[in-house]
Structure formats: structure tokens, C-alpha cells
Design an enzyme around this catalytic site. Structure first.
Site, short mmCIF file in Angstrom:
data_model
loop_
_atom_site.label_atom_id
_atom_site.label_comp_id
_atom_site.label_asym_id
_atom_site.label_seq_id
_atom_site.Cartn_x
_atom_site.Cartn_y
_atom_site.Cartn_z
N LYS A 4 30.30 -9.49 -1.41
CA LYS A 4 29.64 -9.42 -0.10
C LYS A 4 28.89 -8.08 0.01
O LYS A 4 27.80 -8.01 0.55
CB LYS A 4 30.64 -9.57 1.04
CG LYS A 4 29.94 -9.92 2.33
CD LYS A 4 30.68 -9.55 3.57
CE LYS A 4 31.02 -8.13 3.63
NZ LYS A 4 30.76 -7.38 4.79
N ASP A 5 29.52 -7.04 -0.55
CA ASP A 5 28.88 -5.72 -0.58
C ASP A 5 28.12 -5.59 -1.90
O ASP A 5 28.49 -4.78 -2.76
CB ASP A 5 29.93 -4.63 -0.42
CG ASP A 5 30.65 -4.73 0.91
OD1 ASP A 5 29.99 -4.56 1.95
OD2 ASP A 5 31.86 -5.02 0.92
N SER A 59 34.59 -10.44 6.72
CA SER A 59 34.43 -8.99 6.81
C SER A 59 35.40 -8.48 7.86
O SER A 59 35.64 -9.16 8.87
CB SER A 59 32.99 -8.68 7.25
OG SER A 59 32.89 -7.37 7.76
N GLU A 93 41.12 -12.64 3.94
CA GLU A 93 41.21 -13.49 2.74
C GLU A 93 40.35 -12.97 1.59
O GLU A 93 40.67 -13.17 0.42
CB GLU A 93 40.79 -14.93 3.06
CG GLU A 93 41.81 -15.71 3.87
CD GLU A 93 43.13 -15.90 3.13
OE1 GLU A 93 43.11 -16.12 1.91
OE2 GLU A 93 44.18 -15.80 3.79
N MET A 99 39.47 -0.53 2.89
CA MET A 99 39.62 0.31 4.09
C MET A 99 40.59 -0.37 5.06
O MET A 99 40.59 -0.09 6.26
CB MET A 99 38.27 0.56 4.74
CG MET A 99 37.30 1.31 3.81
SD MET A 99 36.06 2.31 4.63
CE MET A 99 35.14 1.07 5.50
N GLY A 100 41.40 -1.28 4.54
CA GLY A 100 42.41 -1.94 5.37
C GLY A 100 41.83 -3.03 6.25
O GLY A 100 40.71 -3.50 6.04
N HIS A 107 39.77 -9.78 0.76
CA HIS A 107 40.55 -8.77 0.04
C HIS A 107 41.66 -9.43 -0.78
O HIS A 107 41.93 -9.05 -1.92
CB HIS A 107 41.22 -7.81 1.02
CG HIS A 107 40.29 -7.00 1.86
ND1 HIS A 107 40.15 -7.17 3.21
CD2 HIS A 107 39.44 -6.00 1.52
CE1 HIS A 107 39.27 -6.31 3.68
NE2 HIS A 107 38.81 -5.59 2.68
O1 PAF Z 1 34.19 -1.76 0.62
C1 PAF Z 1 34.98 -0.95 1.16
O2 PAF Z 1 35.93 -1.32 1.83
C2 PAF Z 1 34.74 0.55 0.99
O3 PAF Z 1 33.38 0.84 0.93
C3 PAF Z 1 35.47 1.14 -0.24
C4 PAF Z 1 34.96 0.56 -1.54
C5 PAF Z 1 36.97 0.89 -0.11
C6 PAF Z 1 35.24 2.66 -0.29
O4 PAF Z 1 35.71 3.29 0.85
#
Ligand code: PAF
Length: 285
Positions: free
Chosen positions: A155-156, A191, A41, A36-37, A43
Site C-alpha cells: 500500500k505504501d 490503513s 489485517e 507504527m501500531g 499488518h
Molecule cells: O509504514 C509504516 O508504518 C512506517 O512508515 C514505518 C515503516 C514503520 C516507519 O516508521
């Protein structure tokens, strides 16, 4: 074979993205990092892993409205596209898919993906509908990007578990590669929402990691009763003025509560620090 064009290509429409992917599928492996932009680090570690394992890496940037509840932070969710693109360019990403909301959810949109059970506990209990929004958008993105591998941060943890189940149940030929949580030097899990932590909240936010460390220490000392582990963790959160949403000890696959901790038990927690809701998790071992 890695595509070495050194140029970042930005794709906006699902049709254009699908056409490219269909072509790549003829001979290249596609790695996908959905985001989601407001990249950090964490990502970028997913991007690195995708670059290492796949021929082409596609990163999507889409703040998905359907996974935010009515009183959540959709409008204030942090965004900085220019910085994101610079970072992705430096990390040798080939393609960035940035769809418009109306192309993902046109006015006639009506289909939702509901992963029952595991979507309804933990974060799903506090954020009803959240995982339906996540599962729906990720299935749509996967159908557009057509990756063999999709890289997601642990983390998720619940998100990864729900999406693995969705891909399996719906026979989608994409495998999730879960990647380790990236932490700041003091232990805070990275995050995009950490940007909300101002002043003393930044220090207080460490309570999640401190609670994890405490539970792990007790586990090493031989304590297996998860009520006792939970009590010790709660104490740390409360001392740091955190508001506990949940602290749970769960089976790593079913996310069912466990009363007796084993080596593969996952500790998972959500805590509000000031106005910011944070999540974290770890193997108890
Ligand atoms: O983890 C995230 O950033 C979001 O939940 C995802 C997987 C891009 C879906 O919108």
C-alpha cells in the site's frame, strides 16, 4: 526451526534487542515487520508471511515522530497498544520491540538518511522530509533487529521503493519482501488512518479504489495514454468529493512518470477525503 514458546516477549531498549538479534544471527533467520501500531489485517498478513518464511519474527511498534510534518497527525495518530499485543500474541509473534522515542532520538541525535530523487516526488513532494524520517528510522530499526527479511505492505508503494534503494545503496544485508495490499470487502485499502473516516467520508473513501478500477478497465479496453487514464480517474475522485493530491502513472522502479502505460506501469494516487489523506496504488494491468 521456529521458536515455539507461545509467549510474546516485549523488548523496550535497543541494546537488549540488539543483543538478542546478535545471538539469533548465529543460527536462526530473523523476519522483521516494522509498524507504527494500531494494527489491522494488512499488518497481520505481513506477520503471517514472516512466520512462514523465518525462524523468529520481530514486530516493532514505534510512532516515528521524524516522519510527521509540523501540521500532520503525530499527536492524534491512532494508538491501542493493548489490542496490538493481543493480536500479535494470537498471531504467534515471538518478540515485539517497543522503543521509547528518547532511545531512538536522544538529545544528541544528528544523523539523517536522505534517499535523493525518488523521495522527492509523489508523497515526498506533498510531505517534505517524510521519507527522510522513514529511511532514518527504518535503517536504525534494521541495525537493531538485524533481519534477513523485512516484510512491508505494498500500500505504501513509494515507501517500499525508497527503502529498497536505501538498503541497496548502503549495502545493508536485509531484503524487503513486499506483500500485497489488503483491502476491506468493498475495496478500501486497509490503513490505520481509516479510523479517521467517519460518516459519509467512509463511503467517499472508496473513490480511490473506484478510480483504480476505472483506469484498469480503460487499459483493458486498449487505452494507453496516461493523460486519458488520469482524466477518467480524476473525474471519479471529483464526483465523490475527494481532493486530489496526485494521480500518477509511473515506472515501478524509478517512479518516473510514464506517458504510455505498459503492463508493469503502476498507478499511484493520494487523495484527501474530508480531513483524511489516503493513498492507494495498483498495477495498471
Ligand atoms: O509504514 C509504516 O508504518 C512506517 O512508515 C514505518 C515503516 C514503520 C516507519 O516508521
Amino acid at each position: 526451526m521456529k521458536i515455539e514458546n507461545g509467549e510474546l516477549s516485549i523488548i523496550h531498549t535497543p541494546l537488549e534487542m540488539q543483543a538478542l538479534s546478535q545471538n539469533w544471527q548465529k543460527g536462526l533467520s530473523i523476519g522483521f515487520v516494522p509498524t507504527m501500531g494500531f494494527l489491522h489485517e494488512g499488518h497481520l498478513s505481513l506477520v503471517q508471511e514472516s512466520n512462514r518464511m523465518c525462524d523468529v519474527t520481530v514486530v516493532s511498534i514505534f510512532v516515528n515522530p521524524s516522519q510527521f510534518g509540523a501540521n500532520e497527525d503525530l499527536s492524534s495518530y491512532p494508538r491501542n497498544l493493548e489490542r496490538d499485543l493481543q493480536l500479535l500474541s494470537k498471531h504467534k509473534v515471538d518478540y515485539v520491540f517497543i522503543p521509547k522515542a528518547e532511545d531512538i532520538y536522544p538529545p544528541t541525535y544528528r544523523t539523517w538518511v536522505n534517499v535523493t530523487g525518488i523521495s522527492e516526488v509523489l508523497c515526498g513532494a506533498s510531505r517534505p522530509g517524510h521519507f527522510t524520517g522513514v529511511a532514518t528510522v527504518v535503517l536504525k530499526l534494521v541495525n537493531i533487529v538485524k533481519p534477513g527479511l523485512m516484510f512491508m505492505g505494498e500500500k505504501d508503494y513509494q515507501q517500499v521503493t525508497v527503502l529498497k534503494a536505501m538498503l541497496k545503496d548502503l549495502n545493508v544485508p536485509t531484503t524487503i519482501i513486499p506483500c500485497p495490499i489488503m483491502r476491506e470487502a468493498d475495496g478500501l485499502a486497509m490503513s490505520s488512518r481509516n479510523t479517521y473516516l467517519k460518516g459519509e467520508a467512509r463511503q467517499q473513501a472508496l473513490c480511490l479504489y473506484k478510480a483504480i478500477l476505472m483506469a484498469k478497465q480503460l487499459y483493458r479496453e486498449g487505452i494507453r495514454d496516461t493523460n486519458m487514464l488520469c482524466e477518467a480517474a480524476s473525474e471519479i475522485i471529483k464526483t465523490n468529493k475527494g481532493e486530489i493530491d496526485y494521480i500518477e502513472f509511473v515506472d515501478p522502479e524509478t517512479l518516473a512518470h510514464v506517458g504510455y502505460a505498459e503492463a508493469d506501469t503502476r498507478m499511484i494516487l493520494a487523495v484527501k477525503v474530508g480531513v483524511t489523506r489516503l493513498i492507494d496504488n495498483s498495477l495498471i494491468q
